[in-house]
Enzyme design. Structure first.
Site, PDB file in Angstrom:
ATOM      1  N   GLY A 198       0.851  -1.186   0.000  1.00 40.03           N
ATOM      2  CA  GLY A 198       0.000   0.000   0.000  1.00 40.03           C
ATOM      3  C   GLY A 198       0.885   1.233   0.000  1.00 40.03           C
ATOM      4  N   LEU A 199       0.282   2.358  -0.224  1.00 39.89           N
ATOM      5  CA  LEU A 199       1.013   3.624  -0.257  1.00 39.89           C
ATOM      6  C   LEU A 199       1.594   3.971   1.104  1.00 39.89           C
ATOM      7  CD1 LEU A 199      -1.519   5.718  -2.367  1.00 39.89           C
ATOM      8  CD2 LEU A 199       0.765   4.982  -3.106  1.00 39.89           C
ATOM      9  N   SER A 200       2.594   4.827   1.106  1.00 37.94           N
ATOM     10  CA  SER A 200       3.115   5.377   2.348  1.00 37.94           C
ATOM     11  C   SER A 200       1.975   6.096   3.065  1.00 37.94           C
ATOM     12  CB  SER A 200       4.250   6.362   2.035  1.00 37.94           C
ATOM     13  OG  SER A 200       4.754   6.921   3.220  1.00 37.94           O
ATOM     14  N   GLY A 201       1.811   5.827   4.345  1.00 40.71           N
ATOM     15  CA  GLY A 201       0.747   6.454   5.110  1.00 40.71           C
ATOM     16  C   GLY A 201      -0.571   5.712   5.075  1.00 40.71           C
ATOM     17  N   SER A 202      -0.624   4.586   4.373  1.00 36.64           N
ATOM     18  CA  SER A 202      -1.880   3.828   4.288  1.00 36.64           C
ATOM     19  C   SER A 202      -2.197   3.082   5.577  1.00 36.64           C
ATOM     20  CB  SER A 202      -1.847   2.849   3.109  1.00 36.64           C
ATOM     21  OG  SER A 202      -0.833   1.874   3.301  1.00 36.64           O
ATOM     22  N   GLY A 203      -1.188   2.856   6.400  1.00 40.28           N
ATOM     23  CA  GLY A 203      -1.414   2.151   7.656  1.00 40.28           C
ATOM     24  C   GLY A 203      -0.828   0.755   7.699  1.00 40.28           C
ATOM     25  N   LYS A 204       0.039   0.423   6.755  1.00 44.51           N
ATOM     26  CA  LYS A 204       0.630  -0.922   6.700  1.00 44.51           C
ATOM     27  C   LYS A 204       1.327  -1.292   8.006  1.00 44.51           C
ATOM     28  CE  LYS A 204       3.279   0.097   3.283  1.00 44.51           C
ATOM     29  NZ  LYS A 204       2.878   1.517   3.264  1.00 44.51           N
ATOM     30  N   SER A 205       2.218  -0.442   8.460  1.00 43.53           N
ATOM     31  CA  SER A 205       2.988  -0.739   9.674  1.00 43.53           C
ATOM     32  C   SER A 205       2.099  -0.752  10.909  1.00 43.53           C
ATOM     33  CB  SER A 205       4.118   0.273   9.855  1.00 43.53           C
ATOM     34  OG  SER A 205       5.068   0.119   8.819  1.00 43.53           O
TER      35      SER A 205
ATOM     36  N   SER B 245       6.084  -1.917  -1.729  1.00 39.89           N
ATOM     37  CA  SER B 245       6.070  -2.897  -2.826  1.00 39.89           C
ATOM     38  C   SER B 245       5.212  -2.395  -3.988  1.00 39.89           C
ATOM     39  CB  SER B 245       5.544  -4.245  -2.329  1.00 39.89           C
ATOM     40  OG  SER B 245       6.116  -4.620  -1.109  1.00 39.89           O
TER      41      SER B 245
END
Length: 187
Positions: free
Chosen positions: A22-29, A96
């Site tokens: 997902g995009l940076s800031g999407s909440g992946k981490s 990714s």
């Protein structure tokens, strides 16, 4: 060497790699960390291989060219494979951005060992969140080749699971992930 099946038996569950894109800031981490916490609470051996942590350590020699990004992801996949071999559930939140690269990573694992998780969130919302100020820097030209701005992000077309962090609270996304993991990994 001890076989993975023996580790799975000892752990009381099978291992699996969940690759969050997902995009940076999407909440992946955030979603990966909260999922890790809930799995740990339930006695599931798990680990998060966070892209930022890898970039500050084992991948600190890599930049952001296409070649370096691919190598960054390749190394993360190999580390994930090591944890998988001893029965861990491995949560890998990394942007990714390209479908071809994600498909290459997918090929590294058996189908039952791997799940692509699309952390869906619009560019507009990610820019509003901008927890590290990266979008602001990219828009002002301080960061070049920033994914979603001047570097391509290809949303997955066939992710095994999609969590919509724009419209769902983190708790709901984590519950969906944990339920899926428990269903797949109980031995």
């Amino acid at each position: 060497m001890i076989e993975t099946s023996e580790w799975n038996r000892m752990n009381g569950h099978k291992g699996k790699v969940l690759w969050f894109t997902g995009l940076s800031g999407s909440g992946k981490s955030t979603v990966a960390a909260e999922t890790e916490r809930e799995l740990f609470r339930r006695g599931i051996r798990c680990v998060v291989l966070d892209g930022d942590q890898l970039r500050s350590g084992i991948n600190r020699d890599l930049g952001f060219t296409d070649e370096d990004r691919n190598e960054n992801l390749r190394r993360a996949a190999e580390i994930a494979a090591l944890f998988l071999s001893v029965g861990f559930v491995v949560l890998v939140p990394m942007i990714s951005p390209l479908a071809d690269t994600r498909n290459t990573i997918r090929q590294r694992f058996k189908p039952e060992e791997y799940m692509e998780v699309y952390v869906k969130c619009s560019l507009e919302t990610c820019e509003q969140r901008d927890p590290k100020g990266l979008y602001r820097k990219a828009r002002s030209g301080l960061i070049k080749q920033f994914t979603g701005i001047d570097s391509l992000y290809e949303p997955p077309l066939e992710a095994e699971l999609t969590v919509d962090t724009e419209n769902e609270p983190t708790e709901n996304c984590v519950r969906l992930l944990v339920d899926s993991i428990l269903q797949d990994c109980q031995s």
